[in-house]
Structures are given as structure tokens and as C-alpha cells.
Design a protein around this motif. Sequence first.
Motif, short mmCIF file in Angstrom:
data_model
loop_
_atom_site.label_atom_id
_atom_site.label_comp_id
_atom_site.label_asym_id
_atom_site.label_seq_id
_atom_site.Cartn_x
_atom_site.Cartn_y
_atom_site.Cartn_z
N ASP A 267 43.90 26.98 45.74
CA ASP A 267 44.99 27.84 45.26
C ASP A 267 44.47 28.98 44.40
OD1 ASP A 267 46.93 26.35 46.55
OD2 ASP A 267 47.56 25.27 44.73
N ARG A 268 43.41 28.75 43.64
CA ARG A 268 42.84 29.83 42.82
C ARG A 268 42.27 30.93 43.71
NH1 ARG A 268 45.63 28.29 38.81
NH2 ARG A 268 44.65 27.11 37.18
N PHE A 269 41.62 30.54 44.80
CA PHE A 269 41.13 31.54 45.75
C PHE A 269 42.30 32.34 46.32
CE2 PHE A 269 37.19 29.04 46.00
CZ PHE A 269 36.24 30.04 46.15
N GLU B 102 45.32 32.78 45.10
CA GLU B 102 45.93 33.61 44.06
C GLU B 102 45.13 34.88 43.82
OE1 GLU B 102 46.75 31.35 40.52
OE2 GLU B 102 47.89 29.87 41.65
N PHE B 103 43.80 34.77 43.87
CA PHE B 103 42.97 35.96 43.71
C PHE B 103 43.15 36.90 44.91
CE2 PHE B 103 39.17 38.28 44.87
CZ PHE B 103 39.09 39.14 43.79
N VAL B 104 43.07 36.35 46.11
CA VAL B 104 43.13 37.16 47.32
C VAL B 104 44.45 37.93 47.42
CG1 VAL B 104 43.26 37.02 49.85
CG2 VAL B 104 41.44 35.83 48.63
N VAL B 105 45.55 37.31 47.01
CA VAL B 105 46.85 37.99 47.09
C VAL B 105 47.16 38.83 45.85
CG1 VAL B 105 47.79 36.29 48.70
CG2 VAL B 105 48.22 36.02 46.25
N GLY B 106 46.26 38.84 44.88
CA GLY B 106 46.41 39.72 43.72
C GLY B 106 47.17 39.14 42.54
N ARG B 107 47.40 37.85 42.53
CA ARG B 107 48.10 37.24 41.39
C ARG B 107 47.16 36.73 40.31
NH1 ARG B 107 51.82 34.50 45.48
NH2 ARG B 107 50.30 32.83 45.33
N LEU B 108 45.87 36.79 40.57
CA LEU B 108 44.87 36.29 39.62
C LEU B 108 43.73 37.29 39.59
CD1 LEU B 108 44.35 33.62 37.95
CD2 LEU B 108 42.95 32.88 39.88
N SER B 109 43.31 37.68 38.41
CA SER B 109 42.20 38.63 38.29
C SER B 109 40.87 37.91 38.47
CB SER B 109 42.24 39.30 36.91
OG SER B 109 41.85 38.38 35.90
N ASP C 104 38.45 38.01 36.35
CA ASP C 104 38.14 37.40 35.07
C ASP C 104 38.87 36.07 34.90
OD1 ASP C 104 36.91 37.53 32.39
OD2 ASP C 104 39.00 37.69 31.72
N GLU C 105 40.14 36.03 35.26
CA GLU C 105 40.91 34.79 35.14
C GLU C 105 40.35 33.69 36.04
OE1 GLU C 105 45.36 36.46 34.11
OE2 GLU C 105 44.59 36.68 36.16
N ALA C 106 39.99 34.05 37.27
CA ALA C 106 39.42 33.06 38.19
C ALA C 106 38.09 32.54 37.66
CB ALA C 106 39.25 33.68 39.58
N ASP C 107 37.27 33.44 37.17
CA ASP C 107 35.97 33.05 36.63
C ASP C 107 36.12 32.13 35.43
OD1 ASP C 107 32.93 33.56 36.23
OD2 ASP C 107 33.84 34.03 34.29
N ARG C 108 36.98 32.50 34.49
CA ARG C 108 37.16 31.68 33.29
C ARG C 108 37.72 30.30 33.62
NH1 ARG C 108 40.94 34.13 29.92
NH2 ARG C 108 41.24 35.81 31.39
N TRP C 109 38.65 30.24 34.58
CA TRP C 109 39.22 28.96 34.97
C TRP C 109 38.12 28.06 35.56
CZ3 TRP C 109 39.66 26.31 39.59
CH2 TRP C 109 40.49 25.20 39.56
N ALA C 110 37.32 28.60 36.48
CA ALA C 110 36.26 27.81 37.10
C ALA C 110 35.17 27.45 36.09
CB ALA C 110 35.65 28.58 38.27
N ALA C 111 34.85 28.35 35.19
CA ALA C 111 33.80 28.10 34.20
C ALA C 111 34.11 26.85 33.38
CB ALA C 111 33.64 29.30 33.28
#
Length: 89
Positions: free
Chosen positions: A14-16, A18-25, A27-34
Motif C-alpha cells: 500500500d505504501r508503494f 500511495e506513492f505511485v498515485v501521489g498520496r505519499l511523498s 520523504d514520507e515513504a522513506d521515513r515510514w520504511a526506515a
Amino acid sequence: MDASGRPTLDEIEDRFVEFVVGRLSRDEADRWAARWVVEDGIVWDDLSWWALNLLYGIDLPAGESDGYLHDDEQVRTWLAELKERRAMS
């Protein structure tokens, strides 16, 4: 989240999305995974670990240019590969 409180593979995918469709930046994806990659003591299945490590670092700059080390097309390719690998397992 699963019973241990860590994200499921569905949530990672879902994080992928959300990023692909533009709902997640990036930076947000990176911080969540980190948060999950650096957490000690969590045992991940291979596919979840692979996907988390792709998200962690998704915002790395491409050196001197204004772009990213991994462009949007590459992220879409990772998402497609994740879906394919999930279907095969």
C-alpha cells in the motif's frame, strides 16, 4: 499491522501504491520504511524485507542533479515486481 505490531506485506505494498498515485511523498515513504528497517529484533520474511529496503532510501538524491537516484518509473517497476512476486508465492 500483524499481531506483533509490524506492518503486513499488504501495508508495505500500500505504501508503494500511495506513492505511485501521489498520496505519499518520497520523504514520507522513506521515513515510514526506515522505522521498520532500523528496528532491532524484528524477523521479516524475504519479500517484506526486500520491499521495505526499496522504500527505505526512495528519497535519495541522484548526486549533483535535481532528480532522485530511483526515478518514478523505477518505483513503478518495483511495485509491479512486488505484485508479481506475491502472486508467485
